[in-house]
Design a protein around this motif. Structure first.
Motif, PDB file in Angstrom:
ATOM      1  N   VAL A  10       0.838  -1.206   0.000  1.00  0.00           N
ATOM      2  CA  VAL A  10       0.000   0.000   0.000  1.00  0.00           C
ATOM      3  C   VAL A  10       0.871   1.254   0.000  1.00  0.00           C
ATOM      4  O   VAL A  10       0.582   2.224  -0.716  1.00  0.00           O
ATOM      5  CB  VAL A  10      -0.970  -0.016   1.206  1.00  0.00           C
ATOM      6  CG1 VAL A  10      -1.676   1.312   1.373  1.00  0.00           C
ATOM      7  CG2 VAL A  10      -1.981  -1.137   1.047  1.00  0.00           C
ATOM      8  N   ALA A  11       1.959   1.253   0.765  1.00  0.00           N
ATOM      9  CA  ALA A  11       2.860   2.412   0.804  1.00  0.00           C
ATOM     10  C   ALA A  11       3.502   2.644  -0.561  1.00  0.00           C
ATOM     11  O   ALA A  11       3.582   3.785  -1.028  1.00  0.00           O
ATOM     12  CB  ALA A  11       3.932   2.216   1.875  1.00  0.00           C
ATOM     13  N   LEU A  12       3.957   1.575  -1.212  1.00  0.00           N
ATOM     14  CA  LEU A  12       4.558   1.715  -2.544  1.00  0.00           C
ATOM     15  C   LEU A  12       3.541   2.268  -3.543  1.00  0.00           C
ATOM     16  O   LEU A  12       3.865   3.144  -4.357  1.00  0.00           O
ATOM     17  CB  LEU A  12       5.101   0.370  -3.035  1.00  0.00           C
ATOM     18  CG  LEU A  12       6.348  -0.150  -2.328  1.00  0.00           C
ATOM     19  CD1 LEU A  12       6.657  -1.575  -2.783  1.00  0.00           C
ATOM     20  CD2 LEU A  12       7.541   0.757  -2.568  1.00  0.00           C
ATOM     21  N   CYS A  13       2.318   1.775  -3.471  1.00  0.00           N
ATOM     22  CA  CYS A  13       1.275   2.264  -4.377  1.00  0.00           C
ATOM     23  C   CYS A  13       0.999   3.750  -4.137  1.00  0.00           C
ATOM     24  O   CYS A  13       0.816   4.517  -5.086  1.00  0.00           O
ATOM     25  CB  CYS A  13      -0.007   1.451  -4.206  1.00  0.00           C
ATOM     26  SG  CYS A  13       0.133  -0.233  -4.854  1.00  0.00           S
ATOM     27  N   ASP A  14       0.992   4.159  -2.869  1.00  0.00           N
ATOM     28  CA  ASP A  14       0.763   5.568  -2.544  1.00  0.00           C
ATOM     29  C   ASP A  14       1.919   6.436  -3.043  1.00  0.00           C
ATOM     30  O   ASP A  14       1.694   7.483  -3.653  1.00  0.00           O
ATOM     31  CB  ASP A  14       0.586   5.728  -1.032  1.00  0.00           C
ATOM     32  CG  ASP A  14       0.256   7.154  -0.647  1.00  0.00           C
ATOM     33  OD1 ASP A  14      -0.714   7.717  -1.218  1.00  0.00           O
ATOM     34  OD2 ASP A  14       0.971   7.726   0.196  1.00  0.00           O
ATOM     35  N   ILE A  15       3.146   5.993  -2.821  1.00  0.00           N
ATOM     36  CA  ILE A  15       4.332   6.750  -3.253  1.00  0.00           C
ATOM     37  C   ILE A  15       4.345   6.917  -4.770  1.00  0.00           C
ATOM     38  O   ILE A  15       4.629   7.996  -5.294  1.00  0.00           O
ATOM     39  CB  ILE A  15       5.628   6.046  -2.785  1.00  0.00           C
ATOM     40  CG1 ILE A  15       5.750   6.142  -1.259  1.00  0.00           C
ATOM     41  CG2 ILE A  15       6.860   6.630  -3.472  1.00  0.00           C
ATOM     42  CD1 ILE A  15       6.795   5.203  -0.665  1.00  0.00           C
ATOM     43  N   LEU A  16       4.036   5.841  -5.488  1.00  0.00           N
ATOM     44  CA  LEU A  16       4.152   5.851  -6.948  1.00  0.00           C
ATOM     45  C   LEU A  16       2.855   6.233  -7.654  1.00  0.00           C
ATOM     46  O   LEU A  16       2.825   6.337  -8.883  1.00  0.00           O
ATOM     47  CB  LEU A  16       4.623   4.476  -7.427  1.00  0.00           C
ATOM     48  CG  LEU A  16       6.003   4.073  -6.904  1.00  0.00           C
ATOM     49  CD1 LEU A  16       6.276   2.614  -7.192  1.00  0.00           C
ATOM     50  CD2 LEU A  16       7.078   4.966  -7.504  1.00  0.00           C
ATOM     51  N   GLY A  17       1.781   6.402  -6.891  1.00  0.00           N
ATOM     52  CA  GLY A  17       0.498   6.760  -7.502  1.00  0.00           C
ATOM     53  C   GLY A  17      -0.001   5.683  -8.435  1.00  0.00           C
ATOM     54  O   GLY A  17      -0.437   5.962  -9.552  1.00  0.00           O
ATOM     55  N   CYS A  18       0.100   4.436  -7.988  1.00  0.00           N
ATOM     56  CA  CYS A  18      -0.277   3.316  -8.841  1.00  0.00           C
ATOM     57  C   CYS A  18      -1.134   2.334  -8.055  1.00  0.00           C
ATOM     58  O   CYS A  18      -1.399   2.527  -6.871  1.00  0.00           O
ATOM     59  CB  CYS A  18       0.965   2.624  -9.395  1.00  0.00           C
ATOM     60  SG  CYS A  18       1.947   1.768  -8.137  1.00  0.00           S
ATOM     61  N   SER A  19      -1.535   1.277  -8.713  1.00  0.00           N
ATOM     62  CA  SER A  19      -2.296   0.214  -8.060  1.00  0.00           C
ATOM     63  C   SER A  19      -1.409  -1.032  -7.973  1.00  0.00           C
ATOM     64  O   SER A  19      -0.385  -1.109  -8.669  1.00  0.00           O
ATOM     65  CB  SER A  19      -3.558  -0.105  -8.868  1.00  0.00           C
ATOM     66  OG  SER A  19      -3.222  -0.811 -10.044  1.00  0.00           O
ATOM     67  N   PRO A  20      -1.803  -2.011  -7.164  1.00  0.00           N
ATOM     68  CA  PRO A  20      -1.033  -3.263  -7.128  1.00  0.00           C
ATOM     69  C   PRO A  20      -0.909  -3.923  -8.506  1.00  0.00           C
ATOM     70  O   PRO A  20       0.109  -4.544  -8.810  1.00  0.00           O
ATOM     71  CB  PRO A  20      -1.823  -4.145  -6.157  1.00  0.00           C
ATOM     72  CG  PRO A  20      -2.501  -3.171  -5.247  1.00  0.00           C
ATOM     73  CD  PRO A  20      -2.856  -2.000  -6.137  1.00  0.00           C
ATOM     74  N   ASN A  21      -1.917  -3.757  -9.352  1.00  0.00           N
ATOM     75  CA  ASN A  21      -1.854  -4.328 -10.705  1.00  0.00           C
ATOM     76  C   ASN A  21      -0.733  -3.716 -11.529  1.00  0.00           C
ATOM     77  O   ASN A  21      -0.214  -4.355 -12.449  1.00  0.00           O
ATOM     78  CB  ASN A  21      -3.178  -4.131 -11.442  1.00  0.00           C
ATOM     79  CG  ASN A  21      -4.265  -5.044 -10.924  1.00  0.00           C
ATOM     80  OD1 ASN A  21      -4.000  -5.983 -10.172  1.00  0.00           O
ATOM     81  ND2 ASN A  21      -5.491  -4.760 -11.302  1.00  0.00           N
ATOM     82  N   ASP A  22      -0.370  -2.477 -11.241  1.00  0.00           N
ATOM     83  CA  ASP A  22       0.736  -1.834 -11.953  1.00  0.00           C
ATOM     84  C   ASP A  22       2.084  -2.390 -11.496  1.00  0.00           C
ATOM     85  O   ASP A  22       3.018  -2.479 -12.285  1.00  0.00           O
ATOM     86  CB  ASP A  22       0.716  -0.315 -11.728  1.00  0.00           C
ATOM     87  CG  ASP A  22      -0.556   0.333 -12.262  1.00  0.00           C
ATOM     88  OD1 ASP A  22      -1.025  -0.072 -13.344  1.00  0.00           O
ATOM     89  OD2 ASP A  22      -1.081   1.237 -11.585  1.00  0.00           O
ATOM     90  N   LEU A  23       2.172  -2.760 -10.217  1.00  0.00           N
ATOM     91  CA  LEU A  23       3.421  -3.275  -9.646  1.00  0.00           C
ATOM     92  C   LEU A  23       3.660  -4.746  -9.974  1.00  0.00           C
ATOM     93  O   LEU A  23       4.791  -5.172 -10.158  1.00  0.00           O
ATOM     94  CB  LEU A  23       3.403  -3.122  -8.123  1.00  0.00           C
ATOM     95  CG  LEU A  23       3.843  -1.787  -7.567  1.00  0.00           C
ATOM     96  CD1 LEU A  23       3.569  -1.716  -6.074  1.00  0.00           C
ATOM     97  CD2 LEU A  23       5.301  -1.538  -7.838  1.00  0.00           C
ATOM     98  N   ILE A  24       2.598  -5.520  -9.992  1.00  0.00           N
ATOM     99  CA  ILE A  24       2.710  -6.977 -10.162  1.00  0.00           C
ATOM    100  C   ILE A  24       2.016  -7.373 -11.453  1.00  0.00           C
ATOM    101  O   ILE A  24       0.803  -7.249 -11.574  1.00  0.00           O
ATOM    102  CB  ILE A  24       2.065  -7.713  -8.970  1.00  0.00           C
ATOM    103  CG1 ILE A  24       2.695  -7.237  -7.657  1.00  0.00           C
ATOM    104  CG2 ILE A  24       2.192  -9.218  -9.144  1.00  0.00           C
ATOM    105  CD1 ILE A  24       1.898  -7.612  -6.435  1.00  0.00           C
TER     106      ILE A  24
END
Length: 108
Positions: free
Chosen positions: A59-73
């Protein structure tokens, strides 16, 4: 039919999109969100796909990068077995090794 699933960890790509090129840039941003990780832990998080990841970090990474988990994984099929039926033509290319013959000028 069995298929083995894997994933592509896109943290580095998303950081680059935000002009964040040093893994240490994440340390204070994570700390602002209550996540305390060493520089080494953050380096591993950025450079290697994590086997386990806490929801708080995600959740912290998504907030920092302005993305969703789907963008990360990004899920991907790692290994897929294909069923073959008798007499059916294959849709994929089949490449078989072929012996080469080198002919020199003037010789047969």
């Amino acid at each position: 039919m069995n298929k083995k699933m894997g994933y592509r960890w896109r943290l580095r790509d998303l950081m680059a999109d935000q002009q964040m090129f040093q893994t240490s840039n994440l340390v204070p941003l994570l700390a602002e969100r209550g996540i305390t990780l060493s520089r080494e832990q953050v380096y591993r998080l950025v450079t290697q796909p994590p086997q386990r990841l806490s929801m708080d970090v995600l959740v912290a990474l998504c907030d920092i990068l302005g993305c969703s988990p789907n963008d990360l994984i990004e899920p991907e099929v790692v290994n897929q077995q294909i069923r073959k039926t008798v007499g059916a033509e294959s849709d994929s290319l089949s490449i078989e090794p072929r012996r080469s013959v080198i002919r020199r000028p003037g010789r047969k």
